[in-house]
Design a protein around this motif. Structure first.
Motif, short mmCIF file in Angstrom:
data_model
loop_
_atom_site.label_atom_id
_atom_site.label_comp_id
_atom_site.label_asym_id
_atom_site.label_seq_id
_atom_site.Cartn_x
_atom_site.Cartn_y
_atom_site.Cartn_z
N UNK A 135 55.52 41.79 87.77
CA UNK A 135 55.69 40.53 87.05
C UNK A 135 54.52 40.41 86.08
N UNK A 136 54.80 40.64 84.79
CA UNK A 136 53.71 40.65 83.80
C UNK A 136 53.08 39.28 83.63
N UNK A 137 53.89 38.22 83.73
CA UNK A 137 53.34 36.87 83.54
C UNK A 137 52.40 36.50 84.68
N UNK A 138 52.82 36.78 85.92
CA UNK A 138 51.99 36.46 87.09
C UNK A 138 51.02 37.57 87.43
N UNK A 139 51.22 38.76 86.81
CA UNK A 139 50.40 39.94 87.08
C UNK A 139 50.41 40.26 88.58
N UNK A 149 47.54 45.10 96.09
CA UNK A 149 46.23 44.66 95.61
C UNK A 149 45.75 45.67 94.58
N UNK A 150 45.85 45.30 93.29
CA UNK A 150 45.56 46.23 92.20
C UNK A 150 44.46 45.69 91.32
N UNK A 152 42.83 45.37 87.41
CA UNK A 152 43.48 45.03 86.14
C UNK A 152 44.13 46.26 85.51
N UNK A 153 43.41 47.37 85.44
CA UNK A 153 43.94 48.57 84.80
C UNK A 153 45.02 49.22 85.64
N UNK A 154 44.89 49.17 86.97
CA UNK A 154 45.94 49.72 87.83
C UNK A 154 47.25 48.98 87.61
N UNK A 155 47.17 47.63 87.50
CA UNK A 155 48.40 46.87 87.26
C UNK A 155 48.99 47.23 85.89
N UNK A 156 48.16 47.29 84.86
CA UNK A 156 48.65 47.60 83.52
C UNK A 156 49.32 48.97 83.49
N UNK A 157 48.71 49.94 84.17
CA UNK A 157 49.27 51.29 84.21
C UNK A 157 50.59 51.32 84.97
N UNK A 158 50.63 50.69 86.14
CA UNK A 158 51.86 50.67 86.92
C UNK A 158 52.97 49.94 86.17
N UNK A 159 52.62 48.83 85.53
CA UNK A 159 53.61 48.05 84.78
C UNK A 159 54.21 48.89 83.66
N UNK A 192 42.64 59.57 87.64
CA UNK A 192 42.00 58.86 88.75
C UNK A 192 42.78 57.60 89.10
N UNK A 193 43.20 56.85 88.09
CA UNK A 193 43.95 55.62 88.35
C UNK A 193 45.34 55.92 88.91
N UNK A 194 45.97 57.00 88.45
CA UNK A 194 47.26 57.39 89.01
C UNK A 194 47.11 57.75 90.49
N UNK A 195 46.03 58.48 90.82
CA UNK A 195 45.79 58.82 92.22
C UNK A 195 45.62 57.59 93.09
N UNK A 196 44.90 56.60 92.58
CA UNK A 196 44.71 55.36 93.33
C UNK A 196 46.04 54.62 93.50
N UNK A 197 46.87 54.60 92.45
CA UNK A 197 48.17 53.94 92.55
C UNK A 197 49.07 54.61 93.58
#
Length: 257
Positions: A135-139, A149-150, A152-159, A192-197
């Motif tokens: 949910x981009x609006x609620x992030x 639990x992500x 900021x950048x993990x959420x942006x990448x996953x989104x 690195x962020x993909x691995x964390x996701x």
């Protein structure tokens, strides 16, 4: 044609909206990024002020392009090249400096819509139901009912990946849209962020690595990426395994008589 005007200056917004309506456009208005994300799917075009009170304009632009197939004309108040570049890298189709003339605004709207009409495919395949939602609006991102639990950048990448299931997204595009920076082949930031996701999703195979290109969100039940996939090396290995060559069906040729 319906335009969503996202502008923090309400006096300017009223004037622009009134002029657009006189030209025959339907106009919806919003003053905050969250409102824009909730309304953008109903618009044919978004006019986006880059100086919003709740969210950075380029972030809103990127999120709009991720959740809706709608052109975006960014409106910049500081008139700097850096701001225009950030907007274009975030996915804006064009950027117009304030103050602007109304005739130029309409001309740019018409030009963008011509390009959008020429580029739009005749049919769009329906987006399948996915086990991961963002949910981009609620992030907020969830796997089923479980909220992740992500950072900021993990959420942006996953989104970005989830909004384009089955599509390979290049490292260059990821760096531009998530970090607003050019990709450096020596940097491991994206990996690195993909691995964390992958760890937080609980399914390593949902984000597939397409060798030499980027990443593809392909959860169970959806097509696997085409092309060779990088296979992680187990502890004690001396290097990366070679990609397995794909088998091809024998070629048959039919000669017309």
């Amino acid at each position: 044609m319906r335009i969503l005007l996202v502008e923090r200056d309400q006096r300017l917004a009223r004037c622009v909206a009134a002029d657009l309506r006189r030209q025959g456009y339907e106009v919806d208005q919003a003053a905050r990024g969250g409102e824009a994300l909730r309304s953008c799917r109903q618009a044919d075009m978004v006019l986006l002020d880059l100086s919003l009170p709740d969210l950075p304009g380029p972030h809103v632009c990127r999120d709009i392009r991720a959740i809706a197939d709608v052109p975006v004309l960014a409106l910049s108040g500081d008139r700097t090249e850096a701001t225009r570049v950030r907007a274009l890298r975030a996915g804006a189709d064009d950027c117009l400096d304030k103050p602007f003339g109304f005739r130029e605004l309409v001309a740019r709207i018409e030009a963008i819509m011509r390009r959008a009409g020429a580029a739009r495919p005749p049919e769009t395949a329906p987006v399948p139901d996915l086990p991961v939602t963002t949910d981009a609006a609620a992030r907020v991102a969830r796997v089923g009912e479980r909220e992740l639990s992500l950072t900021e950048k993990e959420f942006d990448l996953l989104h970005l990946l989830v909004s384009r299931p089955g599509t390979v997204v290049s490292r260059e595009e990821i760096m531009a849209k998530v970090w607003g920076a050019p990709w450096n082949s020596r940097s491991r930031t994206v990996d690195t962020h993909v691995g964390s996701l992958r760890k937080k999703l609980g399914h390593d195979e949902w984000i597939a690595t397409v060798r030499g290109v980027g990443f593809r969100f392909a959860p169970t039940g959806h097509p696997a990426p085409a092309g060779p996939i990088e296979v992680p090396v187990r502890a004690g290995g001396s290097g990366r395994r070679a990609a397995r060559p794909q088998k091809t069906a024998p070629l048959s040729v039919v000669l017309a008589s």
